[in-house]
Design a protein around this motif. Sequence first.
Motif, mmCIF file in Angstrom:
data_model
loop_
_atom_site.group_PDB
_atom_site.id
_atom_site.type_symbol
_atom_site.label_atom_id
_atom_site.label_comp_id
_atom_site.label_asym_id
_atom_site.label_seq_id
_atom_site.Cartn_x
_atom_site.Cartn_y
_atom_site.Cartn_z
ATOM 1 N N LEU A 33 -6.710 -0.572 2.983
ATOM 2 C CA LEU A 33 -7.328 -0.045 2.086
ATOM 3 C C LEU A 33 -8.280 -0.930 1.507
ATOM 4 O O LEU A 33 -8.289 -2.031 1.202
ATOM 5 C CB LEU A 33 -6.404 0.066 0.830
ATOM 6 N N LYS A 34 -9.826 -0.402 1.499
ATOM 7 C CA LYS A 34 -10.846 -1.158 1.085
ATOM 8 C C LYS A 34 -11.228 -1.102 -0.536
ATOM 9 O O LYS A 34 -11.812 -2.103 -0.978
ATOM 10 C CB LYS A 34 -12.074 -0.461 1.860
ATOM 11 N N GLU A 35 -10.993 -0.188 -1.029
ATOM 12 C CA GLU A 35 -10.893 -0.111 -2.675
ATOM 13 C C GLU A 35 -9.846 0.918 -3.180
ATOM 14 O O GLU A 35 -9.473 1.688 -2.422
ATOM 15 C CB GLU A 35 -12.275 0.551 -2.947
ATOM 16 N N ARG A 88 0.847 -1.056 0.057
ATOM 17 C CA ARG A 88 0.022 0.082 -0.185
ATOM 18 C C ARG A 88 0.856 1.393 0.112
ATOM 19 O O ARG A 88 0.688 2.228 -0.722
ATOM 20 C CB ARG A 88 -0.998 0.081 1.184
ATOM 21 N N VAL A 89 1.904 1.384 0.927
ATOM 22 C CA VAL A 89 2.723 2.519 1.012
ATOM 23 C C VAL A 89 3.402 2.876 -0.266
ATOM 24 O O VAL A 89 3.363 4.059 -0.744
ATOM 25 C CB VAL A 89 3.648 2.498 2.136
ATOM 26 N N ARG A 138 -7.608 0.395 -12.854
ATOM 27 C CA ARG A 138 -6.866 -1.061 -13.261
ATOM 28 C C ARG A 138 -6.083 -1.521 -12.117
ATOM 29 O O ARG A 138 -4.875 -2.143 -12.109
ATOM 30 C CB ARG A 138 -5.807 -0.692 -14.467
ATOM 31 N N THR A 139 -6.657 -1.463 -11.002
ATOM 32 C CA THR A 139 -6.137 -1.841 -9.708
ATOM 33 C C THR A 139 -7.047 -2.702 -8.803
ATOM 34 O O THR A 139 -8.143 -2.205 -8.615
ATOM 35 C CB THR A 139 -5.762 -0.648 -8.954
ATOM 36 N N THR A 140 -6.536 -3.769 -8.350
ATOM 37 C CA THR A 140 -7.122 -4.596 -7.469
ATOM 38 C C THR A 140 -6.592 -4.412 -6.031
ATOM 39 O O THR A 140 -5.247 -4.807 -6.039
ATOM 40 C CB THR A 140 -7.150 -6.075 -7.819
#
Length: 200
Positions: A103-105, A61-62, A110-112
């Motif tokens: 992170l929930k969404e 995430r970071v 184009r990111t999952t």
Amino acid sequence: MTEQTAGRRVVANMALSLDGRYAAPDNPLDMSWVMPYAHTDVARDHMAGLRESATTTLLGRVNAEGFLGFWPTVIGTESADPRDEAFAKWLVDADKVVLSSTLKEAPWERTTVVDGPAAEVVADLRATEGGDILVLSSASVIKALLAADEVDRLALTVFPVFLGGGPRLFDDGLPAGRWALAGQAAGEHGTLALVYDRVR
């Protein structure tokens, strides 16, 4: 002799100091020590070579917030090096998988977002069609994949600076194994780009 990995390869890319650190001791998020060397031809060519066969990037995430907050802004910038702009366009167009438990969404296209162990996520990605899976400088992800022996290619840029402390990429207790040198380049300021393939 290196084994030809069937299906998708996992390629881990990381910048290291000469004393083996990927971040300074006082602020792990401060990558300013990299900047004088990241703009060298050898570093830019190294990244260009890695993205050529990759269709997916795997990020923590970071790093996702840093990479995806910065690189799209390079596109269309008059002073941008063409290699930087090409990388930025690749990153925007590539399938992105971000590992995160908070992170929930995804705020990026184009990111999952996936909340799960890196090795399991990679196993799922390997089962799908596509090119290389490029892990971009996300130390926690790379460490987990090295511990699970799930890295097929290790791409390192080594910069001639001692950080004098800070986290190391290679922890004790990693699976024993051999790596074969698949590419090397030396550039200005003593920057080295090294690519190793896992020998299985």
